[in-house]
Structures are given as C-alpha cells and as structure tokens.
Design a protein around this motif. Sequence first.
Motif, PDB file in Angstrom:
ATOM      1  N   ASP A 761       0.820  -1.217   0.000  1.00 18.19           N
ATOM      2  CA  ASP A 761       0.000   0.000   0.000  1.00 18.19           C
ATOM      3  C   ASP A 761       0.854   1.267   0.000  1.00 18.19           C
ATOM      4  O   ASP A 761       0.508   2.266  -0.630  1.00 18.19           O
ATOM      5  N   ASP A 765       5.600   5.612  -2.368  1.00 21.73           N
ATOM      6  CA  ASP A 765       5.872   6.828  -1.602  1.00 21.73           C
ATOM      7  C   ASP A 765       6.563   6.549  -0.274  1.00 21.73           C
ATOM      8  O   ASP A 765       7.319   7.390   0.219  1.00 21.73           O
ATOM      9  N   GLU A 793      -2.700  -2.378  -6.837  1.00 21.90           N
ATOM     10  CA  GLU A 793      -3.879  -1.663  -7.320  1.00 21.90           C
ATOM     11  C   GLU A 793      -3.555  -0.476  -8.238  1.00 21.90           C
ATOM     12  O   GLU A 793      -4.457   0.094  -8.850  1.00 21.90           O
ATOM     13  N   THR A 794      -2.262  -0.075  -8.323  1.00 24.55           N
ATOM     14  CA  THR A 794      -1.887   1.066  -9.189  1.00 24.55           C
ATOM     15  C   THR A 794      -0.727   0.673 -10.086  1.00 24.55           C
ATOM     16  O   THR A 794       0.048  -0.256  -9.776  1.00 24.55           O
ATOM     17  N   GLY A 795      -0.607   1.452 -11.180  1.00 24.27           N
ATOM     18  CA  GLY A 795       0.504   1.198 -12.086  1.00 24.27           C
ATOM     19  C   GLY A 795       1.830   1.511 -11.442  1.00 24.27           C
ATOM     20  O   GLY A 795       2.846   0.842 -11.712  1.00 24.27           O
ATOM     21  N   ALA A 796       1.869   2.537 -10.581  1.00 24.19           N
ATOM     22  CA  ALA A 796       3.119   2.892  -9.895  1.00 24.19           C
ATOM     23  C   ALA A 796       3.583   1.744  -9.007  1.00 24.19           C
ATOM     24  O   ALA A 796       4.784   1.445  -8.903  1.00 24.19           O
ATOM     25  N   GLN A 797       2.644   1.117  -8.315  1.00 21.19           N
ATOM     26  CA  GLN A 797       3.004  -0.022  -7.466  1.00 21.19           C
ATOM     27  C   GLN A 797       3.550  -1.165  -8.325  1.00 21.19           C
ATOM     28  O   GLN A 797       4.549  -1.801  -7.967  1.00 21.19           O
ATOM     29  N   HIS A 798       2.893  -1.399  -9.461  1.00 21.06           N
ATOM     30  CA  HIS A 798       3.337  -2.473 -10.344  1.00 21.06           C
ATOM     31  C   HIS A 798       4.741  -2.221 -10.855  1.00 21.06           C
ATOM     32  O   HIS A 798       5.594  -3.120 -10.880  1.00 21.06           O
ATOM     33  N   GLU A 799       5.005  -0.983 -11.253  1.00 21.73           N
ATOM     34  CA  GLU A 799       6.329  -0.633 -11.794  1.00 21.73           C
ATOM     35  C   GLU A 799       7.399  -0.782 -10.733  1.00 21.73           C
ATOM     36  O   GLU A 799       8.488  -1.349 -10.988  1.00 21.73           O
ATOM     37  N   TYR A 812      -6.325  -5.754  -7.754  1.00 18.76           N
ATOM     38  CA  TYR A 812      -7.414  -5.241  -8.571  1.00 18.76           C
ATOM     39  C   TYR A 812      -6.918  -4.618  -9.869  1.00 18.76           C
ATOM     40  O   TYR A 812      -7.636  -4.566 -10.860  1.00 18.76           O
ATOM     41  N   LEU A 813      -5.647  -4.134  -9.858  1.00 21.58           N
ATOM     42  CA  LEU A 813      -5.093  -3.571 -11.096  1.00 21.58           C
ATOM     43  C   LEU A 813      -5.040  -4.653 -12.181  1.00 21.58           C
ATOM     44  O   LEU A 813      -5.305  -4.377 -13.355  1.00 21.58           O
TER      45      LEU A 813
END
Length: 846
Positions: A761, A765, A793-799, A812-813
């Motif tokens: 989560d 950041d 859940e976000t592209g930033a997390q995936h990257e 969920y992403l």
Amino acid sequence: MNLIYVEDNPLDADLTRRMLAQQAPQMQLQLAGTLEQARALLADAARPCDVLLIDMNLPDGNGIELVAQVRHSRPGTTVLLLTGCGDEEAAVRALRSGADDYIVKDTRYLDTLTQTIAAARQRRLERPDHAPAQVLHVLYAERTASDVDLLRRRLRQQAPHILLDVVGSGEAVLAALEHGSPDGLGPVDALLLDYLLPGMNALELIREIREVRGLDLPIVVITGQGDEEAAAQAIRLGAHDYLVKRDLAMPRLQIALESACLQVQLERERRALAESERRLRELADAIDDVVWLSDPVAGRLLYISPAIERIWGLPAAGLLDDWHAWTAHIHPEDRERVLREIRAGAADRDNYDTRFRVIKPSGEVRYVHLRSFAVQDERSRTVRRAGIAQDVTEQHLQELRIQHMAYHDALTGLPNRSLVLDRLEQGLRMARHRGRMLAVIFIDLDRFKNINDTLGHLVGDELLCQVALRLRQQLPPEVTLARLGGDEFLVLIEDLTEAAQVAQTAEELVRAFEEAFLIDGHDLHVSASLGVSLYPRDGNDEHLLLEYADTALYRAKAAGRSTYCFFSPEMDRQAHARLRLENDLRHAIDRNELCLHYQPQFDARGRLVGVEALLRWPHPQRGMISPAEFIPIAEESGLIHPLGDWVLGEACRQVRQWQRQGHPEMRVAVNLSVRQLQRRGLDQTVRSELRRSGLEAAYLELEITESSMMEDPAGTMTLLHALRGIGVQLSVDDFGTGYSSLAYLKRFPLQRLKIDRSFVDGIPDDSDDIAIVEAIVAMARKMNLRIVAEGVETGAQHEMLTRLGCDEMQGYLLGRPMAATELEALLVRGRASAGASAGVGLSLGA
C-alpha cells in the motif's frame, strides 16, 4: 383311612363294624381278637394303619401294652383305648402310655365314635413330632429270672411306655452299650442295674461306664437289701437313684427312671448351653464389633465384648459396674440426640438404630453405628436388651471421599461444575435476600492446547494444578474457585457492594499469570482471558449469568487475550447474531450455498501465471457475507474442517476440469488455516482429494500464513515435509506481518513467499515499505524462493515492485476475483500467454 380294631368280644366288634360302614364308609376296617393278632398286623410294614382302636382288656394281656410298641414303630398312627368302665385311673394310664384318647363303652359311645376318631386323628396330624416323648427304652441287668418276669408284668400293666431290654451280667451291659441292645429296640435311654451281678457288681459297672467309657446314661440301682453305704457309693460313682427291692412299688420305679432321665437331659442341655455360651463369648470376643447384653429392669450390664476397649478406649470391666459410662464419651454435638433416641427406643420397647461420634480418652475421634434390639418373653415383656456397636470410621471417611469426588475436580481438588452451580444458586438466593451483588468470572487459559500437544498431557495436567494453586492464592478464602473442565475455571464472588471490587479482582487474576510456571524443567509462559457477569445488573438467573460471563470471555479473547471483559447488552446481541450466523453456516454447507471465486496472478511481464481462489458465501437473505465475518466463526466452532475439505476438493475438481478443456498447465494452491494445520491426517486428506479429482500434485499449491506456521513450528515442519513428499507446492501467505523465526523458516520446504498487502500500500511513496520489500526479496533470493506481491492496485506499485524484483503479482489492477465461468471466458479469450503456467490457489480470507 385304614383302621385296625382289636376286640375280643364278637358282639362289640360286629356293632362297631356295621356302624362304621354306615357313618364312615371311607374307613377300611380290619379286626383282631388278641394282642398277638394285632402285633402280627402291625408287624406287616406294607399294611397301612392310620387308626388303632384297642380294647383295654384282652385275653392275652392289657391293651396298654400295645400302645408303647405302636408309638415306637408307627409314631404317626392315632391310638384310642376302649374300656368298659369309666375308670379315671385307667384313662390316665392310657394317656400316659401314649394313647391319643380313650373311650368308655357306655350305651351311646357308638353314636360319637366317628367324631372322636376324627378329632383324635386331627390332633395327631397337627403335632410337629409324632414320636411320644414319654417312651423309655431301659436296659435292665438282673440275674434273677423271677424278678425280671415280675417287673415286666408290672410295667405292661402300669407303665407300658417303659420298654425293657434284659441282660444278665455287667459284661452283657457293656456289650449292649457298644454293639446295640439284644432285642433291637434302638438306643438305650436308661440303665436299671441289680446291685449283685455276676462278674462285676453294680458299683464296678458304674465306675467302668462313667470313668472309663465316659457315658452319661441315667442309672438306677436296685438291690434286695437296704445298704445305705452301698447306696452312697453308687451315688458318688454316678448313679442317679438307689431302690430296695422289698420296698419297690411301680410308681416309685417309674418316677426314679423318669427322674434320672430328666436329670441327664437337663445336664446335657446345661452343658450344651454352657458350650454354646462359651463359643458365643469366644465369637463375641474375637469380632471387631462391640456386642453387649443388658437387663433393663435391673438396670445393669450383663455382658460387653472386649472390642469396647478398642473403639471407646474404655476397660470392659469398668462398664459392668457403671453401664452408662460409655455415654460420657459421645461427642458433645451428638450426645443429646443419641440419649434422646435411646430413651425413646427403651420407652417404646422397640429397636433403635443410630450413628454418632466417640471421643476416646486419647482424643481420637471414631464414628460408631449402634443398633439395639429388645428381647421379649412370651408375654411380650422386654426382659433383655442386646446391641451391636460397629466402628464405621473407615466407611464414613470413604463416604466423605466419594462425596468429595462427586463434587470436586479429581485433578486440582477444586469444586467441580456440579458444586459451583449449587453454590451459585445458593449465592443468588442470599444476594436477593440481602440486596447485594454477585459476580461470575469465567477464566480460560490462552493457547493451552499448544502446551498439551507439544509437551504432553502430563505437563499439561501439572500446569493446570499450578494454575489452580496460583489462582487460589490470589483469592480470599470465602471466594469460590472451581474448575469446569479442560483449561476453564470459574470464580464466584458473593456479598459485593460495587463492581469496582470485581474489576480489581479480575486485574489481579490477569497479573497472576505474568510469572512463568516451572514444570519439568520448562519455563512455561501462559496467559488467561476473563469474562465477567454481575447480578443483578446482567441477570437474576444462574444460567444467564454463566452464559453472559462466557460471552464476555469470548470478547476478551477477541480483544487480544490476557485481559478481562465485563458483559454488556451489546455483547449479548453480538453473541446471538454470531450464533445465528453459525447455524446458517452449518446449513450453508449442507445446502451447497458456498462457492469459489478466482483472482488471476501475473508475472512481472504481465503474463497470467496463476489464479487464487477465494471462498464466497452468498447468503439467501443477507446477501454476500465477508469471509472475515464467517471464517473466525468456522474456526472456533470446528466448521473449518468440513469447509476446508470442501474447498480443497472443489478447487482440485475445477482445475482438473480446466485442464481437460485445453489448459493442461493449470495449477491450484490451497491456503490452510491454523486449525487445519493442527488437525491430524491433513496430508492424507490432500492425497485423497487429489486422487478423487484426478489432479496431479504438482498443480496444487498450499498457502500457509506466517503466524499459523509459528503456532507449533515443530509440528508444522513435520506436516509440511509430509505434504511436500506428496508433490504439492508450498507458499507462505501474508509474509512480514507475523513473528516468524528465520531459523525455522529456512528449514521449511517452501517454494514461494507472498508479501502482505500492508507493505504494498505504501509503495512507491513510503521508503520504509520499499526497504522492507527489498529485504524480503533479497532474503528470498538467497533461499531460492519466488516472491509474490499481493494487493497491487496502481501502475506505480506495479512498476516499483517489478523494479524491486518481485516475480509475481496480484490485485485489482490486474484482475478482480471472478466466478469460475468468468475466468474460463478469460482463458478462452487467450489472455494468458502461450508459455505461461497457470495456477489456482485457495484462500479462506479476502
């Protein structure tokens, strides 16, 4: 009925025969005209004779002579004598000889003959012993034939019940006593000895009988001259009487013989009684019970056995002087009651039965059971009182032990459920009467099962004993502490004025577990959770108070354990809601209301490499219920086992179906709860479901949370190796949230680590989350484990996760959980890359 009539007068015989034929045709009559003919009829043992009717005067003798012989040979025969005159002396002689009745031949005797015969017959049949007591068999030693003949004739006429058996010398007397009488009349009742006998005189014969042979037969000596010195010698040697022939009259001889027999009989009875008393006294002296006999009229003790010294500690001789002395040693609390019962029993002339305590002079207390019996004479007067006092101390103590076992816990010695419920009921009555409060505290040990399973039941039992001791030391003596069973205890506090007192006690009980328990070399740290209910605030019924304390205990465990919680109405509502949900869950399993949803998993390059299956419950009335709500209930109620078995079997079946539909590399993993890990035979269950579905073990992955692995590390390790031996793959779910030991972790046969969503989560950041993920990835690389990140859940997390080196991701992403039909459509559309492997994992949580 068979009747023999002995009559020498043909006219009388014919009249009697015709009368009996008319009035008593059932009688079979046989006639005899002489004594000799009658004896011949009676000698025939095959000839029955119920009644013998004898005329007194017969041609060859007196009818009385026949009576004694009949009484000896046929004691059951009814005998009646007929006489021509109403001679009272003749009647007495007839009755003394053994006749049942006599009949005077007057003008009307035939009118009542049948009634007289019937009455005499009835009397004879009612006698318990048909044999006449007055028949005497006398062995007569006499050298003079004329004296023998004279005595025989006198006896036949005046005492026919005395039967003579005659011998001529002292040697013949001894031979008859040893081998039997020469006439075969049976045992000798008395000896009649002439003083001057050939070979040995009467004195020498008496000495031989008494001193040498030790016989106690009655002996009467007769002589032709009155020698007082000879008489005295005969009496000293053991004769019972001495008669002179010239003064001898029939009544005198008869009296002498019967008196001698009576003396011997009385002496025999006296000796038998003395022997019986001796044996009874020996028996009474030998037994452990006190046996006593008293004379209540004279107010004195006649006998008391020596056991009084063992039980009372008092000398028996002293009680014979003062028979009330034993009552002074009755326990003061029992004395008045016992004396009252004794007085009542004595006044009512009845038996009494009582128990009491005795204090011996040494101070020792014994328990006694006393029973007394009234001994009454033929007029129902109490002439004696007998009693038995038993020492029942051991029996009483055994009863106390049994009672204690019935109401106390066998392991800890604390009151058990039955006793504490009884005290709770009494406490509520007292609280209502006084207007006071009452508290019930439920105590349950936290994680006690782990200790029992790991270290064994002996250590577990010792821990329970030490817990009971420590809790007892924390509580005042008036507070009840009970063990309900297992690791559950209950505290009952009465006479309270405010709830703050209970809170303070509960706080002290929780702190009592801060110090470790030393058992068998182990320092065991165990905590406890407490639930409290109060009267009258929470309820006025013992069952409600127990239920509410249990509900509060459940809330305390949910709050993190090692704490206490008071009951509140909100808890009650939640408890009822939880109960309804548990019942619905049971029905949901039976009604097939449960289903599985599947969430896809992708690698860092975006290829579908697996799916995780999630358990869902679409409730018919409430709609979709979160697993976070019903899974804890399933674990606590034991429903997790049928749930887990169903999910495992359904997932394997579905994946195998997809494989048959053209996706041969589809793989499934099953997440196991801590309860499933603790269940024996899990590896056999997995093997069975794989065999039933046809799925190969390599396509099944089992996920285990980090915390559940550390509940029992040694046991978990054994289980995981068994599962790995089957061929399934193993992964750690929610890694980083528990307190796992790396020393254990490196020894577990794992293939994957799943990073918990709480660390994902904060990415990208939160620098701390990034650092934690970097550390986990680095550790996994060293251990040859693949890394799976949850909750993307976000592209930033995936990257960022891709850059940090995570092998696989889900969230969920990438794809929400979906029904099997939706996932099947996804597979058909070809979203999975051609070379990727796919897997299905089971999760019992969202």
